[in-house]
Scaffold this motif. Structure first.
Motif, PDB file in Angstrom:
ATOM      1  N   ARG A 104      13.532   5.969  -4.958  1.00 22.44           N
ATOM      2  CA  ARG A 104      12.608   7.033  -5.378  1.00 22.44           C
ATOM      3  C   ARG A 104      13.167   8.416  -5.057  1.00 22.44           C
ATOM      4  N   ALA A 105      13.865   8.531  -3.929  1.00 28.83           N
ATOM      5  CA  ALA A 105      14.422   9.827  -3.518  1.00 28.83           C
ATOM      6  C   ALA A 105      15.745  10.146  -4.200  1.00 28.83           C
ATOM      7  N   SER A 106      16.332   9.182  -4.885  1.00 29.68           N
ATOM      8  CA  SER A 106      17.660   9.369  -5.466  1.00 29.68           C
ATOM      9  C   SER A 106      17.610  10.168  -6.761  1.00 29.68           C
ATOM     10  N   GLU A 107      18.747  10.739  -7.112  1.00 36.72           N
ATOM     11  CA  GLU A 107      18.915  11.447  -8.388  1.00 36.72           C
ATOM     12  C   GLU A 107      20.224  10.979  -9.008  1.00 36.72           C
ATOM     13  N   PRO A 108      20.238   9.777  -9.585  1.00 38.17           N
ATOM     14  CA  PRO A 108      21.494   9.219 -10.103  1.00 38.17           C
ATOM     15  C   PRO A 108      22.034  10.006 -11.285  1.00 38.17           C
ATOM     16  N   ASN A 127       0.621  -0.448  -8.564  1.00 35.54           N
ATOM     17  CA  ASN A 127      -0.131  -0.598  -9.817  1.00 35.54           C
ATOM     18  C   ASN A 127       0.607  -0.126 -11.068  1.00 35.54           C
ATOM     19  N   GLY A 128       1.917   0.022 -10.994  1.00 32.24           N
ATOM     20  CA  GLY A 128       2.661   0.446 -12.166  1.00 32.24           C
ATOM     21  C   GLY A 128       2.308   1.840 -12.647  1.00 32.24           C
ATOM     22  N   LEU A 129       1.841   2.694 -11.740  1.00 34.12           N
ATOM     23  CA  LEU A 129       1.440   4.043 -12.130  1.00 34.12           C
ATOM     24  C   LEU A 129       2.650   4.934 -12.392  1.00 34.12           C
ATOM     25  N   TYR A 130       2.452   5.967 -13.194  1.00 33.26           N
ATOM     26  CA  TYR A 130       3.442   7.028 -13.303  1.00 33.26           C
ATOM     27  C   TYR A 130       2.719   8.325 -12.960  1.00 33.26           C
ATOM     28  N   ARG A 131       3.100   8.914 -11.835  1.00 33.84           N
ATOM     29  CA  ARG A 131       2.440  10.137 -11.377  1.00 33.84           C
ATOM     30  C   ARG A 131       3.489  11.021 -10.733  1.00 33.84           C
ATOM     31  N   VAL A 132       3.406  12.305 -11.002  1.00 36.58           N
ATOM     32  CA  VAL A 132       4.351  13.244 -10.409  1.00 36.58           C
ATOM     33  C   VAL A 132       3.595  14.350  -9.691  1.00 36.58           C
ATOM     34  N   ASN A 133       4.285  15.014  -8.746  1.00 37.31           N
ATOM     35  CA  ASN A 133       3.689  16.142  -8.054  1.00 37.31           C
ATOM     36  C   ASN A 133       3.964  17.432  -8.824  1.00 37.31           C
ATOM     37  N   ARG A 134       3.613  18.559  -8.228  1.00 37.07           N
ATOM     38  CA  ARG A 134       3.771  19.830  -8.931  1.00 37.07           C
ATOM     39  C   ARG A 134       5.229  20.219  -9.140  1.00 37.07           C
ATOM     40  N   GLN A 135       6.105  19.605  -8.378  1.00 38.95           N
ATOM     41  CA  GLN A 135       7.543  19.847  -8.572  1.00 38.95           C
ATOM     42  C   GLN A 135       8.151  18.889  -9.589  1.00 38.95           C
ATOM     43  N   GLY A 136       7.305  18.038 -10.163  1.00 38.55           N
ATOM     44  CA  GLY A 136       7.782  17.090 -11.163  1.00 38.55           C
ATOM     45  C   GLY A 136       8.444  15.863 -10.583  1.00 38.55           C
ATOM     46  N   ARG A 137       8.285  15.622  -9.286  1.00 40.19           N
ATOM     47  CA  ARG A 137       8.897  14.475  -8.628  1.00 40.19           C
ATOM     48  C   ARG A 137       7.935  13.294  -8.614  1.00 40.19           C
ATOM     49  N   PHE A 138       8.450  12.137  -8.971  1.00 39.75           N
ATOM     50  CA  PHE A 138       7.670  10.905  -8.944  1.00 39.75           C
ATOM     51  C   PHE A 138       7.224  10.633  -7.508  1.00 39.75           C
ATOM     52  N   ASN A 139       5.912  10.395  -7.302  1.00 39.58           N
ATOM     53  CA  ASN A 139       5.417  10.277  -5.927  1.00 39.58           C
ATOM     54  C   ASN A 139       4.462   9.098  -5.716  1.00 39.58           C
ATOM     55  N   VAL A 140       4.567   8.055  -6.538  1.00 42.93           N
ATOM     56  CA  VAL A 140       3.722   6.876  -6.376  1.00 42.93           C
ATOM     57  C   VAL A 140       4.268   6.024  -5.228  1.00 42.93           C
ATOM     58  N   PRO A 141       3.403   5.513  -4.348  1.00 42.31           N
ATOM     59  CA  PRO A 141       3.895   4.687  -3.230  1.00 42.31           C
ATOM     60  C   PRO A 141       4.366   3.309  -3.675  1.00 42.31           C
ATOM     61  N   HIS A 142       4.990   2.625  -2.744  1.00 40.58           N
ATOM     62  CA  HIS A 142       5.505   1.283  -2.989  1.00 40.58           C
ATOM     63  C   HIS A 142       4.365   0.310  -3.265  1.00 40.58           C
ATOM     64  N   GLY A 143       4.605  -0.653  -4.165  1.00 35.49           N
ATOM     65  CA  GLY A 143       3.614  -1.669  -4.484  1.00 35.49           C
ATOM     66  C   GLY A 143       3.722  -2.900  -3.604  1.00 35.49           C
ATOM     67  N   ARG A 144       2.966  -3.937  -3.970  1.00 33.76           N
ATOM     68  CA  ARG A 144       2.900  -5.136  -3.137  1.00 33.76           C
ATOM     69  C   ARG A 144       3.133  -6.411  -3.947  1.00 33.76           C
ATOM     70  N   TYR A 204       0.759  12.737 -15.517  1.00 32.98           N
ATOM     71  CA  TYR A 204       1.959  12.081 -16.023  1.00 32.98           C
ATOM     72  C   TYR A 204       3.122  13.063 -16.083  1.00 32.98           C
ATOM     73  N   THR A 205       2.816  14.350 -16.103  1.00 35.47           N
ATOM     74  CA  THR A 205       3.824  15.396 -16.026  1.00 35.47           C
ATOM     75  C   THR A 205       3.403  16.348 -14.917  1.00 35.47           C
ATOM     76  N   ASP A 206       4.202  17.391 -14.662  1.00 32.74           N
ATOM     77  CA  ASP A 206       3.844  18.329 -13.608  1.00 32.74           C
ATOM     78  C   ASP A 206       2.753  19.297 -14.030  1.00 32.74           C
ATOM     79  N   ARG A 207       2.213  19.094 -15.225  1.00 33.88           N
ATOM     80  CA  ARG A 207       1.118  19.931 -15.706  1.00 33.88           C
ATOM     81  C   ARG A 207      -0.022  19.029 -16.151  1.00 33.88           C
ATOM     82  N   ALA A 208      -1.169  19.151 -15.508  1.00 30.90           N
ATOM     83  CA  ALA A 208      -2.298  18.286 -15.829  1.00 30.90           C
ATOM     84  C   ALA A 208      -2.819  18.568 -17.236  1.00 30.90           C
TER      85      ALA A 208
END
Length: 282
Positions: A104-108, A127-144, A204-208
Protein backbone atom coordinates in the motif's frame (compact mmCIF):
# COMPACT_ATOMS: atom_id res chain seq x y z
CA UNK A 1 -16.72 -15.17 -20.02
CA UNK A 2 -15.02 -12.14 -18.51
CA UNK A 3 -16.10 -10.91 -15.10
CA UNK A 4 -14.82 -7.80 -13.29
CA UNK A 5 -11.21 -8.25 -12.19
CA UNK A 6 -11.77 -5.67 -9.42
CA UNK A 7 -14.25 -5.80 -6.58
CA UNK A 8 -16.19 -2.56 -6.40
CA UNK A 9 -18.57 -1.10 -3.82
CA UNK A 10 -21.97 -0.80 -5.49
CA UNK A 11 -21.05 -3.01 -8.44
CA UNK A 12 -23.94 -3.47 -10.84
CA UNK A 13 -23.77 -7.14 -11.83
CA UNK A 14 -27.30 -7.72 -10.51
CA UNK A 15 -28.67 -4.87 -12.64
CA UNK A 16 -27.25 -6.22 -15.89
CA UNK A 17 -30.37 -8.28 -16.82
CA UNK A 18 -32.64 -5.24 -16.31
CA UNK A 19 -30.47 -2.95 -18.38
CA UNK A 20 -30.09 -5.60 -21.08
CA UNK A 21 -33.87 -5.96 -21.24
CA UNK A 22 -34.30 -2.19 -21.31
CA UNK A 23 -32.15 -1.79 -24.41
CA UNK A 24 -33.27 -4.96 -26.18
CA UNK A 25 -34.08 -4.20 -29.79
CA UNK A 26 -32.13 -0.94 -29.92
CA UNK A 27 -29.56 -0.56 -32.68
CA UNK A 28 -26.76 0.50 -30.33
CA UNK A 29 -23.81 1.80 -32.35
CA UNK A 30 -21.63 2.78 -29.39
CA UNK A 31 -21.62 2.01 -25.67
CA UNK A 32 -20.50 4.78 -23.32
CA UNK A 33 -19.91 4.48 -19.58
CA UNK A 34 -18.64 7.63 -17.80
CA UNK A 35 -18.47 6.07 -14.28
CA UNK A 36 -16.69 2.81 -15.01
CA UNK A 37 -15.81 1.63 -11.50
CA UNK A 38 -15.21 -2.11 -11.63
CA UNK A 39 -16.83 -2.41 -15.07
CA UNK A 40 -19.58 -4.84 -14.03
CA UNK A 41 -22.13 -3.38 -16.43
CA UNK A 42 -19.70 -3.32 -19.36
CA UNK A 43 -18.56 -6.93 -18.87
CA UNK A 44 -22.12 -8.07 -18.15
CA UNK A 45 -23.59 -6.53 -21.29
CA UNK A 46 -20.72 -7.89 -23.38
CA UNK A 47 -21.51 -11.36 -22.07
CA UNK A 48 -25.12 -10.81 -23.17
CA UNK A 49 -24.14 -9.96 -26.71
CA UNK A 50 -23.63 -6.18 -26.81
CA UNK A 51 -20.65 -5.89 -29.18
CA UNK A 52 -20.79 -2.18 -30.00
CA UNK A 53 -17.55 -0.18 -29.73
CA UNK A 54 -17.11 1.18 -26.22
CA UNK A 55 -15.94 4.39 -24.57
CA UNK A 56 -15.15 3.68 -20.91
CA UNK A 57 -14.24 6.49 -18.55
CA UNK A 58 -13.82 7.38 -14.90
CA UNK A 59 -12.45 10.29 -12.91
CA UNK A 60 -10.07 7.96 -11.05
CA UNK A 61 -6.69 8.03 -12.87
CA UNK A 62 -5.27 4.98 -11.08
CA UNK A 63 -8.34 2.95 -11.98
CA UNK A 64 -8.20 3.88 -15.65
CA UNK A 65 -4.46 3.22 -15.81
CA UNK A 66 -5.13 -0.25 -14.42
CA UNK A 67 -7.78 -0.97 -17.04
CA UNK A 68 -5.40 0.24 -19.76
CA UNK A 69 -2.60 -2.00 -18.49
CA UNK A 70 -4.89 -5.05 -18.44
CA UNK A 71 -6.20 -4.24 -21.93
CA UNK A 72 -2.82 -3.65 -23.51
CA UNK A 73 -0.56 -6.19 -21.79
CA UNK A 74 -2.34 -8.68 -19.52
CA UNK A 75 0.70 -10.98 -19.45
CA UNK A 76 2.86 -8.25 -17.94
CA UNK A 77 0.20 -7.51 -15.31
CA UNK A 78 -0.06 -11.21 -14.47
CA UNK A 79 3.73 -11.52 -14.22
CA UNK A 80 3.81 -8.62 -11.73
CA UNK A 81 0.77 -9.78 -9.76
CA UNK A 82 1.59 -13.49 -9.48
CA UNK A 83 4.52 -13.17 -7.00
CA UNK A 84 2.47 -10.84 -4.78
CA UNK A 85 -0.38 -13.34 -4.71
CA UNK A 86 1.91 -16.28 -4.00
CA UNK A 87 3.72 -14.46 -1.19
CA UNK A 88 0.47 -13.35 0.41
CA UNK A 89 -1.23 -16.75 0.29
CA UNK A 90 1.85 -18.49 1.70
CA UNK A 91 2.19 -16.05 4.61
CA UNK A 92 0.78 -16.14 8.11
CA UNK A 93 -1.72 -13.61 9.40
CA UNK A 94 0.80 -11.01 10.64
CA UNK A 95 3.05 -11.47 7.61
CA UNK A 96 0.06 -10.88 5.34
CA UNK A 97 -0.74 -7.68 7.16
CA UNK A 98 2.85 -6.46 6.86
CA UNK A 99 2.95 -7.29 3.15
CA UNK A 100 -0.35 -5.50 2.54
CA UNK A 101 0.79 -2.25 4.16
CA UNK A 102 4.17 -2.46 2.46
CA UNK A 103 2.49 -2.73 -0.93
CA UNK A 104 0.00 0.00 0.00
CA UNK A 105 2.87 2.38 0.79
CA UNK A 106 4.80 1.51 -2.38
CA UNK A 107 4.97 3.49 -5.61
CA UNK A 108 6.13 0.96 -8.22
CA UNK A 109 7.47 2.02 -11.59
CA UNK A 110 5.96 0.74 -14.81
CA UNK A 111 2.28 0.53 -15.53
CA UNK A 112 2.07 -3.28 -15.20
CA UNK A 113 3.54 -3.09 -11.69
CA UNK A 114 1.22 -0.23 -10.78
CA UNK A 115 -1.78 -2.18 -12.07
CA UNK A 116 -0.69 -5.25 -10.12
CA UNK A 117 -0.52 -3.10 -6.97
CA UNK A 118 -4.07 -1.86 -7.51
CA UNK A 119 -5.44 -5.36 -8.10
CA UNK A 120 -3.54 -6.82 -5.13
CA UNK A 121 -4.78 -4.12 -2.76
CA UNK A 122 -8.32 -4.39 -4.09
CA UNK A 123 -8.37 -8.14 -3.52
CA UNK A 124 -6.87 -8.05 -0.02
CA UNK A 125 -8.22 -4.83 1.49
CA UNK A 126 -11.24 -4.46 3.75
CA UNK A 127 -14.44 -5.30 1.86
CA UNK A 128 -12.84 -4.61 -1.51
CA UNK A 129 -13.32 -0.87 -1.05
CA UNK A 130 -11.58 1.81 -3.07
CA UNK A 131 -11.12 4.95 -0.99
CA UNK A 132 -8.50 7.66 -1.06
CA UNK A 133 -7.58 10.52 1.26
CA UNK A 134 -7.29 14.19 0.33
CA UNK A 135 -3.80 13.59 -1.01
CA UNK A 136 -5.17 10.95 -3.36
CA UNK A 137 -3.50 8.08 -1.50
CA UNK A 138 -5.30 4.76 -1.14
CA UNK A 139 -6.07 4.37 2.58
CA UNK A 140 -8.31 1.30 3.03
CA UNK A 141 -7.14 -1.03 5.84
CA UNK A 142 -6.16 -4.65 5.44
CA UNK A 143 -8.97 -7.20 5.02
CA UNK A 144 -9.57 -10.56 6.65
CA UNK A 145 -10.02 -12.97 3.76
CA UNK A 146 -8.75 -16.52 4.25
CA UNK A 147 -8.12 -17.47 0.60
CA UNK A 148 -8.66 -14.38 -1.55
CA UNK A 149 -8.51 -14.86 -5.31
CA UNK A 150 -5.81 -12.35 -6.09
CA UNK A 151 -4.40 -13.39 -9.47
CA UNK A 152 -7.12 -14.89 -11.65
CA UNK A 153 -5.01 -15.30 -14.77
CA UNK A 154 -7.73 -16.72 -17.01
CA UNK A 155 -10.13 -13.91 -16.13
CA UNK A 156 -7.52 -11.19 -16.62
CA UNK A 157 -6.91 -12.54 -20.12
CA UNK A 158 -10.65 -12.71 -20.80
CA UNK A 159 -11.06 -9.11 -19.59
CA UNK A 160 -8.23 -8.01 -21.86
CA UNK A 161 -9.98 -9.64 -24.81
CA UNK A 162 -13.25 -7.82 -24.04
CA UNK A 163 -11.44 -4.50 -23.53
CA UNK A 164 -9.53 -4.80 -26.81
CA UNK A 165 -10.55 -1.88 -28.99
CA UNK A 166 -12.32 -0.04 -26.16
CA UNK A 167 -11.43 3.62 -25.77
CA UNK A 168 -10.37 4.29 -22.18
CA UNK A 169 -10.40 7.80 -20.74
CA UNK A 170 -9.81 9.53 -17.44
CA UNK A 171 -11.98 12.59 -17.04
CA UNK A 172 -15.15 14.24 -15.89
CA UNK A 173 -18.46 12.63 -16.81
CA UNK A 174 -19.76 15.82 -18.44
CA UNK A 175 -17.00 15.78 -21.06
CA UNK A 176 -17.78 12.16 -21.96
CA UNK A 177 -21.54 12.69 -22.05
CA UNK A 178 -21.21 15.78 -24.26
CA UNK A 179 -20.02 13.60 -27.15
CA UNK A 180 -22.97 11.19 -27.11
CA UNK A 181 -25.67 11.39 -29.72
CA UNK A 182 -28.03 9.24 -31.82
CA UNK A 183 -27.05 5.58 -31.84
CA UNK A 184 -25.18 5.83 -28.54
CA UNK A 185 -26.25 4.12 -25.33
CA UNK A 186 -24.88 5.65 -22.13
CA UNK A 187 -24.96 3.88 -18.77
CA UNK A 188 -24.40 6.17 -15.78
CA UNK A 189 -23.61 4.85 -12.32
CA UNK A 190 -22.45 7.86 -10.29
CA UNK A 191 -21.55 7.87 -6.61
CA UNK A 192 -24.98 7.71 -5.04
CA UNK A 193 -26.72 10.51 -3.20
CA UNK A 194 -26.60 9.32 0.45
CA UNK A 195 -29.83 8.12 2.00
CA UNK A 196 -28.72 9.46 5.40
CA UNK A 197 -26.04 11.62 6.95
CA UNK A 198 -24.03 8.53 7.90
CA UNK A 199 -24.38 6.73 4.55
CA UNK A 200 -22.01 8.92 2.58
CA UNK A 201 -19.33 7.08 0.60
CA UNK A 202 -18.08 9.04 -2.38
CA UNK A 203 -14.30 9.12 -1.90
CA UNK A 204 -13.27 7.15 -5.01
CA UNK A 205 -11.08 10.13 -5.93
CA UNK A 206 -9.53 12.91 -3.86
CA UNK A 207 -12.60 15.01 -4.58
CA UNK A 208 -15.93 13.94 -3.14
CA UNK A 209 -18.99 13.73 -5.39
CA UNK A 210 -21.50 16.13 -3.83
CA UNK A 211 -24.95 17.51 -4.54
CA UNK A 212 -23.62 20.09 -7.02
CA UNK A 213 -22.22 17.17 -9.02
CA UNK A 214 -25.59 15.42 -8.91
CA UNK A 215 -27.15 18.58 -10.37
CA UNK A 216 -24.45 18.74 -13.06
CA UNK A 217 -25.12 15.09 -13.86
CA UNK A 218 -28.85 15.71 -14.26
CA UNK A 219 -28.06 18.51 -16.71
CA UNK A 220 -25.75 16.18 -18.65
CA UNK A 221 -28.51 13.54 -18.77
CA UNK A 222 -30.98 16.07 -20.12
CA UNK A 223 -28.38 16.88 -22.78
CA UNK A 224 -28.20 13.21 -23.73
CA UNK A 225 -31.95 13.10 -24.24
CA UNK A 226 -31.92 16.33 -26.26
CA UNK A 227 -29.25 14.92 -28.60
CA UNK A 228 -31.11 11.64 -29.12
CA UNK A 229 -28.87 9.29 -27.16
CA UNK A 230 -30.33 6.41 -25.14
CA UNK A 231 -29.34 6.16 -21.52
CA UNK A 232 -29.84 4.31 -18.25
CA UNK A 233 -29.00 5.85 -14.89
CA UNK A 234 -28.66 4.29 -11.44
CA UNK A 235 -28.92 6.21 -8.19
CA UNK A 236 -30.30 5.96 -4.67
CA UNK A 237 -34.06 5.86 -4.13
CA UNK A 238 -34.13 9.26 -2.49
CA UNK A 239 -36.89 11.89 -2.93
CA UNK A 240 -34.28 14.45 -3.96
CA UNK A 241 -33.12 12.20 -6.80
CA UNK A 242 -36.71 11.59 -7.93
CA UNK A 243 -37.25 15.35 -8.00
CA UNK A 244 -33.99 15.96 -9.85
CA UNK A 245 -35.12 13.61 -12.65
CA UNK A 246 -38.75 14.65 -12.68
CA UNK A 247 -40.39 13.45 -15.86
CA UNK A 248 -38.49 10.17 -15.93
CA UNK A 249 -40.25 7.17 -14.42
CA UNK A 250 -37.77 5.14 -12.39
CA UNK A 251 -37.81 1.43 -11.77
CA UNK A 252 -37.32 0.71 -8.08
CA UNK A 253 -35.01 -2.25 -7.50
CA UNK A 254 -33.72 -4.02 -4.41
CA UNK A 255 -29.94 -4.16 -4.20
CA UNK A 256 -27.73 -5.67 -1.52
CA UNK A 257 -25.03 -3.67 0.21
CA UNK A 258 -21.88 -5.12 1.73
CA UNK A 259 -19.97 -2.06 2.97
CA UNK A 260 -21.18 -1.99 6.58
CA UNK A 261 -18.75 -3.63 9.00
CA UNK A 262 -21.65 -5.43 10.66
CA UNK A 263 -23.26 -8.22 8.67
CA UNK A 264 -26.65 -7.66 10.30
CA UNK A 265 -26.74 -4.14 8.82
CA UNK A 266 -26.25 -5.20 5.21
CA UNK A 267 -29.94 -5.47 4.41
CA UNK A 268 -31.06 -4.79 0.82
CA UNK A 269 -31.81 -1.18 -0.02
CA UNK A 270 -33.96 0.35 -2.75
CA UNK A 271 -32.33 1.99 -5.75
CA UNK A 272 -33.66 3.83 -8.78
CA UNK A 273 -32.98 2.78 -12.36
CA UNK A 274 -33.99 5.39 -14.91
CA UNK A 275 -34.25 4.85 -18.66
CA UNK A 276 -34.45 7.64 -21.19
CA UNK A 277 -34.12 8.44 -24.86
CA UNK A 278 -36.69 5.80 -25.85
CA UNK A 279 -40.36 5.04 -25.38
CA UNK A 280 -41.01 3.64 -21.93
CA UNK A 281 -42.28 0.08 -21.84
CA UNK A 282 -45.55 -0.76 -20.13
Amino acid sequence: MATPFLKWAGGKSRLVPMVAEGIAGLAVERYIEPFLGGGAMFFGLRARGLRAPAVLADANPELMATFAAVRDDPEAVIAALRPLAEAYLAAGREERRELYYRVRASEPEGRAARAARVIFLNRTCYNGLYRVNRQGRFNVPHGRYVRPLICDEANLRACAAELAGAELRCGDFAEVCAEAGPGDFVYLDPPYHPLSATARFTAYTDRAFGWDDQVRLAAAVRGLAARGAWFALSNSAHPAIAALYEGLRPLTVQMSRAINSRGDRRAPVEEYLFFGGRREKG
